[in-house]
Design an enzyme around this catalytic site. Structure first.
Site: not given
Length: 254
Positions: A90, A157, A190
């Protein structure tokens, strides 16, 4: 889930946001959850919160971009429990924004390390213990940026997350003979501290993001945790090398 209390899940970057939601969900599913992070006070606090809900939890503080720290800590965890059943990679992040022309090599390496090196280091260290696991599995985190190469200044990224997408499939090929499944989740937008800066500086921009999501809302950490819960379960026993988009139809237009 049979002998559920004996199943071990290691979640990196688990002291907040999606990682903590995943730890809580897997703990409720019956896993003993091992949280990793670099904020030791937060880690200790999170363990207390989980234990208050009857979840068996432990915290190991180490930097997932530090090869030696990853190796020694995962070895300790694996030897303590005799196996690892689920590794949830994660930990990761944007690492900042930079256009390519002015991007320093140091910045490039730091973002690649945070997202791709960390996944490689943790997976490699866990494999000997996953081989001893019960329905063993690795879950990686990619991003919509792996497909669209990221927004302004987030190109590296996106590049690092495209690497995670590829290494997920490569690991799945490599580990299938041992019965180790490898899948990825690709969270959309999110609502977590990941977006704190834009929420505080440009709240109208943050609020507008939901307009690009078919389901008309931002995701919650629990939306990702429920998919991870499914992927590590026996219900997903025939799923490997897959990436599941958890974004409410983000980017498909409305």
């Amino acid at each position: 889930m049979s002998n559920s209390k004996e199943k071990i899940a290691l979640i990196t970057g688990a002291t907040g946001g999606i990682g903590f939601a995943v730890a809580k969900r897997l703990g409720k599913d019956g896993f003993t959850v091992i949280l990793n992070g670099i904020e030791d006070e937060a880690g200790a606090q999170r363990v207390k919160e989980l234990e208050a809900e009857g979840i068996t939890a432990e915290y190991y503080g180490f930097d997932v971009t530090d090869e030696n720290a990853v190796n020694s800590n995962i070895k300790k965890i694996g030897e303590k429990y005799g196996k690892i059943d689920a590794l949830i990679n994660n930990a990761g992040g944007l690492g900042g924004r930079s256009r390519f022309e002015e991007m320093t090599t140091e910045f490039y390496r730091s973002v690649m390390a945070l997202n791709l090196d960390s996944t490689f280091f943790a997976s490699r260290a866990a494999i000997p213990f996953l081989k001893k696991g019960d329905s063993p599995t690795i879950i990686n985190y990619t991003s919509i940026a792996a497909w669209n190469a990221g927004g302004p200044g987030a190109g590296i990224y996106g590049t690092s997350k495209a690497g995670v997408h590829a290494i997920t499939r490569a690991l799945a090929k490599d580990l299938a003979e041992y019965g180790i499944r490898v899948n990825a989740v690709s969270p959309g937008t999110i609502d977590t501290p990941f977006h704190t800066q834009i929420k505080s500086t440009k709240p109208e921009v943050f609020a507008s993001w939901k307009n690009n999501i078919l389901l008309g809302r931002l995701g919650q950490p629990e939306d990702v945790a429920s998919v991870v819960s499914f992927l590590v379960s026996d219900d997903a026993a025939f799923l490997t090398a897959e990436t599941i988009q958890v974004g409410g139809g983000q980017g498909l237009g409305i």
